[in-house]
Scaffold this active site. Structure first.
Site, short mmCIF file in Angstrom:
data_model
loop_
_atom_site.label_atom_id
_atom_site.label_comp_id
_atom_site.label_asym_id
_atom_site.label_seq_id
_atom_site.Cartn_x
_atom_site.Cartn_y
_atom_site.Cartn_z
N ASP A 1 0.78 -1.16 0.05
CA ASP A 1 0.17 0.04 -0.01
C ASP A 1 0.82 1.16 0.16
O ASP A 1 2.11 1.31 0.43
CB ASP A 1 -1.02 0.22 1.27
CG ASP A 1 -1.98 -1.22 1.11
OD1 ASP A 1 -2.26 -1.63 0.03
OD2 ASP A 1 -2.47 -1.51 2.26
N LYS A 2 0.27 2.28 -0.63
CA LYS A 2 1.01 3.79 -0.90
C LYS A 2 1.58 4.13 0.80
O LYS A 2 2.84 4.55 0.76
CB LYS A 2 0.25 4.53 -1.19
CG LYS A 2 0.57 5.98 -1.35
CD LYS A 2 -0.28 7.06 -1.84
CE LYS A 2 0.37 8.43 -2.19
NZ LYS A 2 -0.66 9.58 -2.62
#
Length: 330
Positions: free
Chosen positions: A150-151
């Site tokens: 995830d970012k």
């Protein structure tokens, strides 16, 4: 760590819907979203603004109009295949050879370009670092990408530079033959202290942007967790450090699983329901934690081309390391 999960409809697809009289009368965009679960309300609003929604051949642009019975058509335009541009973004490289590269991704960096994040991604940085040597199997927007985190999750990512490495790494991930360990700082502490979570994970029925544990449907998700440190009183812990080993790689898997145990990652804006104690909140503020406290700390695998056994470890980034130190004083 999760496999790339595409949600875009096929290029140029036409979606048809016949709305019965008993379902008419509500706000149009909301009604269409309720009857077309694969399209979010925001997506339908954007399609209407672009003149892509019709009823009985008439273009509909007023999202707040009342839905009428009849035959609707929504044209899903083909996605724009934007060519990512090389950007001189610093990279922490743990390993590199002609076939693959292993890097530490900082929090706040997306792995590849996507709507809303056209630049500043790991792919943009890799294009500058590697030039044209990234594997092309991943497509225009995702060259070399075989998995992603995830970012706002930090940690180790492996990227293919050759097609042979891409195919080999993809096979390893598909067979769950990858050693992946994450460190999570969580609210409270799970019971039991060590266990395996096995559930089905899929899109939430109430919020398509979220994943959820499902009673039926979805895909099997397996996470092994172990409590390494408990912060605060043992009988009533305020926080804990967990190590999570992934057996599968579903979207948001660790975050969903830990939240289902009542111990979400600290700072998680999506799955962190319920506030931590005031002391933990103060520690988070002092540490400057502005994202979920989750770090991909270990990645091990057999090199798909050379056969060499590789294992990489990454220390906690500054925000999580400072938070852990502050939690240790509770």
């Amino acid at each position: 760590m999760s496999f790339v999960d595409d949600e875009d409809a096929p290029p140029g697809e036409t979606v048809s819907l016949t709305l019965a009289t008993e379902h008419a009368g509500g706000r149009l965009d909301k009604t269409l979203a309720e009857h077309l679960p694969d399209l979010s309300r925001a997506r339908i609003q954007a399609l209407m603004a672009a003149g892509m929604v019709t009823r009985e051949g008439k273009v509909l642009t007023d999202t707040s109009a009342k839905a009428q019975a009849g035959d609707y058509e929504l044209l899903i335009p083909p996605p724009e295949a934007a060519e990512p541009q090389a950007e001189a973004i610093p990279l922490t490289v743990l390993f590199e050879d002609p076939h693959l590269i292993v890097v530490e991704k900082p929090p706040g960096m997306a792995v590849h370009p996507a709507p809303g994040t056209p630049s500043g991604t790991l792919v943009n940085a890799l294009l500058h670092h590697c030039g044209s040597s990234l594997s092309g199997i991943g497509g225009v927007a995702r060259p070399g990408i075989v998995h992603r985190i995830d970012k706002e999750t930090s940690g180790i990512v492996v990227v293919a530079k050759s097609d042979a490495a891409h195919k080999g790494l993809s096979a390893l991930f598909a067979a769950h033959d990858i050693d992946r360990v994450y460190v999570a700082l969580v609210r409270g502490a799970p019971s039991p202290a060590k266990a395996t979570i096995v559930t089905q994970i899929g899109r939430s029925s109430t919020d398509r942007k979220k994943m959820a544990v499902l009673k039926s449907g979805g895909r099997e998700a397996i996470t092994h967790y172990s409590t390494r440190t408990v912060f605060g009183q043992q009988k009533k812990p305020q926080a804990a450090r967990l190590e999570c080993t992934l057996e599968t790689g579903r979207t948001h898997q660790i975050r969903v699983h830990l939240a289902s145990k009542g111990c979400p990652c600290l700072g998680d804006p999506v799955y962190g329901s319920g506030p931590p104690t005031p002391a933990v909140r103060e520690a988070m503020a002092q540490a400057g934690l502005s994202r979920q406290a989750l770090h991909a700390a270990v990645l091990g695998f057999v090199h798909p081309v050379t056969g060499e056994a590789l294992r990489f470890e990454s220390p906690l980034p500054p925000d999580m390391a400072k938070l852990e130190a502050l939690l240790s004083a509770l």
